[in-house]
Design a protein around this motif. Structure first.
Motif, PDB file in Angstrom:
ATOM      1  N   THR A  60      -0.142  16.464  12.969  1.00 33.28           N
ATOM      2  CA  THR A  60       0.650  16.576  13.840  1.00 33.28           C
ATOM      3  C   THR A  60       1.580  18.073  13.952  1.00 33.28           C
ATOM      4  O   THR A  60       2.186  17.462  14.162  1.00 33.28           O
ATOM      5  CB  THR A  60       1.710  15.623  12.765  1.00 33.28           C
ATOM      6  N   GLU A  61       0.910  18.662  12.763  1.00 29.72           N
ATOM      7  CA  GLU A  61       1.588  19.958  12.273  1.00 29.72           C
ATOM      8  C   GLU A  61       2.568  19.969  11.528  1.00 29.72           C
ATOM      9  O   GLU A  61       3.660  20.594  11.833  1.00 29.72           O
ATOM     10  CB  GLU A  61       2.093  20.328  13.476  1.00 29.72           C
ATOM     11  N   ALA A  62       2.842  18.624  11.080  1.00 26.95           N
ATOM     12  CA  ALA A  62       4.147  18.205  10.512  1.00 26.95           C
ATOM     13  C   ALA A  62       4.387  18.961   9.096  1.00 26.95           C
ATOM     14  O   ALA A  62       3.746  19.647   8.623  1.00 26.95           O
ATOM     15  CB  ALA A  62       3.858  16.600   9.530  1.00 26.95           C
ATOM     16  N   GLU A  63       5.393  19.782   9.123  1.00 28.42           N
ATOM     17  CA  GLU A  63       5.574  20.524   7.417  1.00 28.42           C
ATOM     18  C   GLU A  63       5.911  19.485   6.298  1.00 28.42           C
ATOM     19  O   GLU A  63       5.970  19.930   5.130  1.00 28.42           O
ATOM     20  CB  GLU A  63       6.963  21.161   7.262  1.00 28.42           C
ATOM     21  N   LYS A  64       6.341  18.538   6.948  1.00 18.78           N
ATOM     22  CA  LYS A  64       6.600  17.873   5.672  1.00 18.78           C
ATOM     23  C   LYS A  64       6.723  16.440   6.438  1.00 18.78           C
ATOM     24  O   LYS A  64       6.204  15.197   6.993  1.00 18.78           O
ATOM     25  CB  LYS A  64       8.500  17.519   5.164  1.00 18.78           C
ATOM     26  N   VAL A  65       5.841  15.260   5.452  1.00 15.36           N
ATOM     27  CA  VAL A  65       5.374  14.201   5.297  1.00 15.36           C
ATOM     28  C   VAL A  65       5.929  12.888   4.745  1.00 15.36           C
ATOM     29  O   VAL A  65       5.592  13.167   2.715  1.00 15.36           O
ATOM     30  CB  VAL A  65       3.239  13.675   4.823  1.00 15.36           C
ATOM     31  N   TYR A  66       6.037  11.557   4.717  1.00 20.35           N
ATOM     32  CA  TYR A  66       6.659  10.785   4.294  1.00 20.35           C
ATOM     33  C   TYR A  66       5.680   9.570   4.100  1.00 20.35           C
ATOM     34  O   TYR A  66       5.103   8.605   5.238  1.00 20.35           O
ATOM     35  CB  TYR A  66       8.238  10.332   4.630  1.00 20.35           C
ATOM     36  N   LEU A  67       4.986   9.175   2.439  1.00 20.38           N
ATOM     37  CA  LEU A  67       4.257   8.279   2.961  1.00 20.38           C
ATOM     38  C   LEU A  67       4.901   6.697   2.260  1.00 20.38           C
ATOM     39  O   LEU A  67       5.733   6.693   1.325  1.00 20.38           O
ATOM     40  CB  LEU A  67       4.033   8.788   1.807  1.00 20.38           C
ATOM     41  N   VAL A  78       1.906  13.143  18.037  1.00 18.66           N
ATOM     42  CA  VAL A  78       2.745  13.666  18.370  1.00 18.66           C
ATOM     43  C   VAL A  78       2.934  14.600  16.915  1.00 18.66           C
ATOM     44  O   VAL A  78       3.119  14.469  15.952  1.00 18.66           O
ATOM     45  CB  VAL A  78       4.045  13.118  18.315  1.00 18.66           C
ATOM     46  N   LYS A  79       3.120  16.426  17.912  1.00 17.58           N
ATOM     47  CA  LYS A  79       3.677  16.868  16.918  1.00 17.58           C
ATOM     48  C   LYS A  79       5.114  17.487  16.725  1.00 17.58           C
ATOM     49  O   LYS A  79       5.556  16.512  17.244  1.00 17.58           O
ATOM     50  CB  LYS A  79       3.791  18.241  17.875  1.00 17.58           C
ATOM     51  N   CYS A  80       5.754  17.020  15.412  1.00 19.51           N
ATOM     52  CA  CYS A  80       7.052  17.116  14.491  1.00 19.51           C
ATOM     53  C   CYS A  80       7.147  18.001  13.453  1.00 19.51           C
ATOM     54  O   CYS A  80       6.165  18.828  12.519  1.00 19.51           O
ATOM     55  CB  CYS A  80       7.046  15.638  14.246  1.00 19.51           C
ATOM     56  N   HIS A  81       8.146  17.544  13.169  1.00 14.88           N
ATOM     57  CA  HIS A  81       8.523  18.303  11.736  1.00 14.88           C
ATOM     58  C   HIS A  81       7.939  17.540  10.782  1.00 14.88           C
ATOM     59  O   HIS A  81       7.791  18.164   9.818  1.00 14.88           O
ATOM     60  CB  HIS A  81      10.405  18.845  12.191  1.00 14.88           C
ATOM     61  N   GLU A  82       9.010  16.825  10.604  1.00  9.53           N
ATOM     62  CA  GLU A  82       7.935  15.261   9.691  1.00  9.53           C
ATOM     63  C   GLU A  82       7.388  14.399  10.199  1.00  9.53           C
ATOM     64  O   GLU A  82       8.203  13.586  11.222  1.00  9.53           O
ATOM     65  CB  GLU A  82       9.999  15.256   8.890  1.00  9.53           C
ATOM     66  N   PHE A  83       6.705  13.562   9.329  1.00  7.03           N
ATOM     67  CA  PHE A  83       6.108  12.642  10.390  1.00  7.03           C
ATOM     68  C   PHE A  83       5.798  10.878   9.139  1.00  7.03           C
ATOM     69  O   PHE A  83       5.572  11.263   7.593  1.00  7.03           O
ATOM     70  CB  PHE A  83       4.779  12.972   9.967  1.00  7.03           C
ATOM     71  N   VAL A  84       6.169  10.097   8.756  1.00  6.11           N
ATOM     72  CA  VAL A  84       5.851   8.663   7.993  1.00  6.11           C
ATOM     73  C   VAL A  84       4.935   8.198   8.653  1.00  6.11           C
ATOM     74  O   VAL A  84       5.258   7.991   9.194  1.00  6.11           O
ATOM     75  CB  VAL A  84       7.454   8.108   8.991  1.00  6.11           C
ATOM     76  N   SER A  85       3.894   8.412   6.961  1.00  3.19           N
ATOM     77  CA  SER A  85       2.687   7.638   7.408  1.00  3.19           C
ATOM     78  C   SER A  85       2.298   6.645   6.892  1.00  3.19           C
ATOM     79  O   SER A  85       2.904   7.238   5.329  1.00  3.19           O
ATOM     80  CB  SER A  85       2.082   8.936   7.509  1.00  3.19           C
ATOM     81  N   GLU A  86       1.839   5.506   6.816  1.00  2.63           N
ATOM     82  CA  GLU A  86       0.966   4.882   6.041  1.00  2.63           C
ATOM     83  C   GLU A  86      -0.076   5.641   5.866  1.00  2.63           C
ATOM     84  O   GLU A  86      -0.420   6.635   5.617  1.00  2.63           O
ATOM     85  CB  GLU A  86       0.411   3.449   6.816  1.00  2.63           C
ATOM     86  N   CYS A  87      -0.009   4.792   3.818  1.00  2.77           N
ATOM     87  CA  CYS A  87      -1.330   6.060   4.051  1.00  2.77           C
ATOM     88  C   CYS A  87      -2.003   4.456   3.019  1.00  2.77           C
ATOM     89  O   CYS A  87      -2.992   4.153   2.256  1.00  2.77           O
ATOM     90  CB  CYS A  87      -1.444   6.607   2.381  1.00  2.77           C
ATOM     91  N   GLY A 133      -9.071   9.591   8.945  1.00  5.99           N
ATOM     92  CA  GLY A 133      -8.399   9.536   9.635  1.00  5.99           C
ATOM     93  C   GLY A 133      -6.860  10.080   9.268  1.00  5.99           C
ATOM     94  O   GLY A 133      -6.362  11.043   9.694  1.00  5.99           O
ATOM     95  N   LEU A 134      -6.114   9.794   8.186  1.00  7.88           N
ATOM     96  CA  LEU A 134      -5.398  10.109   7.665  1.00  7.88           C
ATOM     97  C   LEU A 134      -4.673  10.976   7.760  1.00  7.88           C
ATOM     98  O   LEU A 134      -3.830  11.803   8.226  1.00  7.88           O
ATOM     99  CB  LEU A 134      -4.908   8.760   6.623  1.00  7.88           C
ATOM    100  N   ILE A 135      -5.503  11.955   7.272  1.00  5.55           N
ATOM    101  CA  ILE A 135      -5.992  13.148   7.380  1.00  5.55           C
ATOM    102  C   ILE A 135      -6.209  14.237   8.608  1.00  5.55           C
ATOM    103  O   ILE A 135      -5.287  14.629   8.786  1.00  5.55           O
ATOM    104  CB  ILE A 135      -7.041  14.118   6.032  1.00  5.55           C
ATOM    105  N   LYS A 136      -6.747  13.725   9.256  1.00  7.80           N
ATOM    106  CA  LYS A 136      -7.042  14.309  10.327  1.00  7.80           C
ATOM    107  C   LYS A 136      -5.861  14.037  11.344  1.00  7.80           C
ATOM    108  O   LYS A 136      -5.081  14.523  12.167  1.00  7.80           O
ATOM    109  CB  LYS A 136      -8.260  13.366  11.471  1.00  7.80           C
ATOM    110  N   ALA A 137      -5.146  12.998  11.325  1.00  4.53           N
ATOM    111  CA  ALA A 137      -4.203  12.160  11.891  1.00  4.53           C
ATOM    112  C   ALA A 137      -2.743  13.213  11.416  1.00  4.53           C
ATOM    113  O   ALA A 137      -1.851  13.900  12.520  1.00  4.53           O
ATOM    114  CB  ALA A 137      -3.716  11.227  11.616  1.00  4.53           C
TER     115      ALA A 137
END
Length: 335
Positions: A291-298, A125-134, A283-287
């Motif tokens: 998203t093309e997110a500018e900022k990722v929260y882990l 899902v394309k977004c500006h910010e992405f909250v991701s597990e790792c 998989g994490l990197i690919k996902a």
């Protein structure tokens, strides 16, 4: 974050007055999936995907106030556009997309990219910010294909069955157990489920999930019924008196942690299969890139190492968040 803030109760969207997977009691909670570290008791009102409905009621009580929706079915809440999108983690698992005044934030919950034949496949899902597990955010974590893993599981069971030895395989009651069941070769022998898994299966089937119908382990069945059979059990059953009825038996654990040398021995199993419902390093990197997110929260896992990689190599701004999510920890937290 533009739309979310981390509060003592969890991730909060002030504009919509909703929390995503809160760990303290709140008025309105959007739930990514029904695992215990993301779906907790005590919320006044819940919103989740419809495939989570019966499992959430099984775990949290039939009297909870629960609204369910389909994927890609937007709702407007105080000017915030909210929608759920497939996460591929377990049946009903969702990413939460929030859009307000042109800004889009996606909270992924837990996710994996491989199609497990059970869950709706992960959708970027394309977004500006992405909250991701790792959870498995280290380069050492690289999963073999699901086909390879289940071929190994079935061969292990077949060898045991030829000697009239019972095979007991441990996996989370929600998600992992059903994935194992879906891909077993039942021509090898009978399959039985621990009561916690059997109850979860019934809830998911009543929600429309297509699962093989297998009996539960009961005291009434003679010990001979389990000879050469495969028993699917939660990790909490390991080493308990419940296991005695299957003797002689061999044990296996299905977990991403089996990727680490010595993990199987520490958990006292005969064999370990590297089967995870979380994305591996690649998989994490690919996902995240998709998203093309500018900022990722882990949120949980190897946040420091993975965050440093995102910033130094992928040139994506990464921020660590201290949450109470646990990921795949080998206990029964996820099922």
């Amino acid at each position: 974050m533009s739309l979310l803030e981390l509060t003592p109760a969890g991730l909060y969207c002030k504009q919509a007055d909703i929390y995503v997977d809160p760990w303290r009691s709140v008025n309105r909670a959007v739930i990514t999936h029904a695992h215990a570290d993301h779906s907790k008791w005590g919320m006044k009102h819940y919103l989740a995907h419809h495939m989570s409905r019966e499992v959430m009621k099984l775990r949290l009580g039939n009297d909870i106030s629960l609204e369910t929706v389909d994927y890609n079915s937007p709702k407007q809440i105080n000017g915030v556009k909210l929608s759920l999108h497939p996460a591929g983690h377990i049946p009903g698992s969702s990413q939460v997309r929030l859009e307000y005044k042109g800004q889009v934030v996606v909270v992924s919950g837990d996710y994996k990219l491989e199609d497990d034949g059970l869950s709706t496949v992960f959708e970027a899902v394309k977004c500006h910010e992405f909250v991701s597990e790792c959870t498995f955010g280290l380069p050492i974590y690289k999963w073999e294909s699901q086909g390879y893993i289940f071929n190994s599981i079935n061969n292990w069971w077949k060898r045991n069955a030829s000697k009239e030895i019972t095979s007991v395989i441990f996996g989370y009651s929600l998600g992992k157990a059903q994935r194992i069941l879906k891909h077993l070769d039942q021509n090898i022998g009978p399959v039985y489920a621990h009561g916690a898994i059997w109850n979860t299966n019934q809830a998911l089937k009543s929600n429309g999930l297509n699962l093989p119908d297998i009996p539960r382990v009961t005291q009434e069945l003679p010990k001979s019924a389990y000879k050469g059979a495969l028993i699917i059990a939660p990790p909490s059953a390991m080493g308990t008196a419940w296991m005695k009825k299957f003797s002689p038996y061999r044990t296996a654990i299905c977990s991403g942690w089996m990727n680490i040398r010595g993990a199987r021995r520490r958990r006292s199993a005969d064999i370990g299969f590297v089967l995870s419902d979380h994305a591996d390093w690649e998989g994490l990197i690919k996902a995240i890139k998709a998203t093309e997110a500018e900022k990722v929260y882990l949120t949980h896992g190897s946040t420091a190492v993975f965050g440093r990689y995102l910033e130094e190599v992928e040139k994506i701004q990464a921020v660590e968040l201290e949450t109470l999510f646990e990921g795949e920890n080998g206990s029964e937290t996820e099922g």
